[in-house]
Design a protein around this motif. Structure first.
Motif, PDB file in Angstrom:
ATOM      1  N   GLU A 193      61.905  -2.922  24.834  1.00  0.00           N
ATOM      2  CA  GLU A 193      62.514  -2.668  23.530  1.00  0.00           C
ATOM      3  C   GLU A 193      64.035  -2.818  23.596  1.00  0.00           C
ATOM      4  N   ALA A 194      64.634  -2.274  24.651  1.00  0.00           N
ATOM      5  CA  ALA A 194      66.087  -2.348  24.796  1.00  0.00           C
ATOM      6  C   ALA A 194      66.545  -3.789  24.970  1.00  0.00           C
ATOM      7  N   ASN A 195      65.794  -4.558  25.728  1.00  0.00           N
ATOM      8  CA  ASN A 195      66.149  -5.960  25.939  1.00  0.00           C
ATOM      9  C   ASN A 195      65.986  -6.756  24.648  1.00  0.00           C
ATOM     10  N   SER A 196      64.940  -6.433  23.875  1.00  0.00           N
ATOM     11  CA  SER A 196      64.705  -7.119  22.606  1.00  0.00           C
ATOM     12  C   SER A 196      65.872  -6.886  21.645  1.00  0.00           C
ATOM     13  N   LYS A 197      66.355  -5.650  21.595  1.00  0.00           N
ATOM     14  CA  LYS A 197      67.499  -5.326  20.738  1.00  0.00           C
ATOM     15  C   LYS A 197      68.745  -6.071  21.205  1.00  0.00           C
ATOM     16  N   ARG A 198      68.891  -6.156  22.505  1.00  0.00           N
ATOM     17  CA  ARG A 198      70.063  -6.827  23.067  1.00  0.00           C
ATOM     18  C   ARG A 198      70.055  -8.314  22.723  1.00  0.00           C
TER      19      ARG A 198
END
Length: 202
Positions: A193-198
């Motif tokens: 999820e964090a990578n997707s947001k990034r």
């Protein structure tokens, strides 16, 4: 061009005849003691952590705070910053704390009688900070095994290596510090999820 050698290195290596590694340990202790110094007011009395400059840690931490996190937003920064610092110091963290306490200003007069009072206040302050670190569960934080490793990160994020792997390793450790009861699966889910947001922000 001459190379500048810190005085501590020269004293420890040349005068005391100790190993170069010992000199580095001394320098690291003093550097870390100044970092701990800024945290003493909060650790000793619960002062608002927002007043403390956590520098690079603000860029590192991307941990969502929810009812499952063991700390509130400001505490997440403190917990992670302190956790990473103690992971570097390992068993030497109490030595660094002692140096910090000595550097920390204590309000007393110049009388000899108050010198004893100063020592008592420093002792009490040391104990208070030490107890806070213990209550946070960080007294042996360097022994905490990461939930996921670099290979996991490269697989999930389809990376071939490089500095991004180290960056995400630090971020996942920050997540782990904020969620000590979290599982590897939950950490991987957060990582995706964090990578997707990034990616969306780039």
């Amino acid at each position: 061009m001459e190379t500048t050698i810190p005085v501590a290195n020269r004293i420890i290596r040349e005068s005391i005849k100790r190993k170069a590694k010992d000199a580095e340990v001394v320098l690291d202790l003093h550097r870390s003691s100044y970092k701990l110094l800024s945290l003493i007011p909060h650790l000793a009395s619960g002062e608002d952590i927002q007043a403390v400059d956590l520098g690079w840690m603000r860029d590192l931490i991307d941990v969502p705070v929810s009812s499952r996190a063991r700390v509130i937003t400001g505490e997440v920064f403190l917990l992670c910053y302190l956790g990473f610092l103690l992971r570097e110091l390992k068993d030497f963290w109490r030595v660094a704390l002692l140096i910090s306490i000595i550097l920390h200003p204590i309000d007393i007069s110049d009388s000899a009688e108050d010198e004893n009072s100063k020592l008592e206040k420093q002792r009490d302050l040391f104990n208070a900070v030490e107890n806070s670190i213990t209550k946070l569960g960080l007294e042996k934080v360097w022994e905490v095994k990461p939930l996921i490793n670099g290979k996991d990160i490269m697989t999930v994020l389809q990376l071939k290596g490089g500095p991004l792997v180290k960056e995400w390793l630090d971020k996942t450790m920050a997540w782990q510090l904020a969620y000590p009861s979290g599982t590897a699966e939950e950490c991987l889910e957060w990582l995706r999820e964090a990578n997707s947001k990034r990616v969306k922000l780039e």
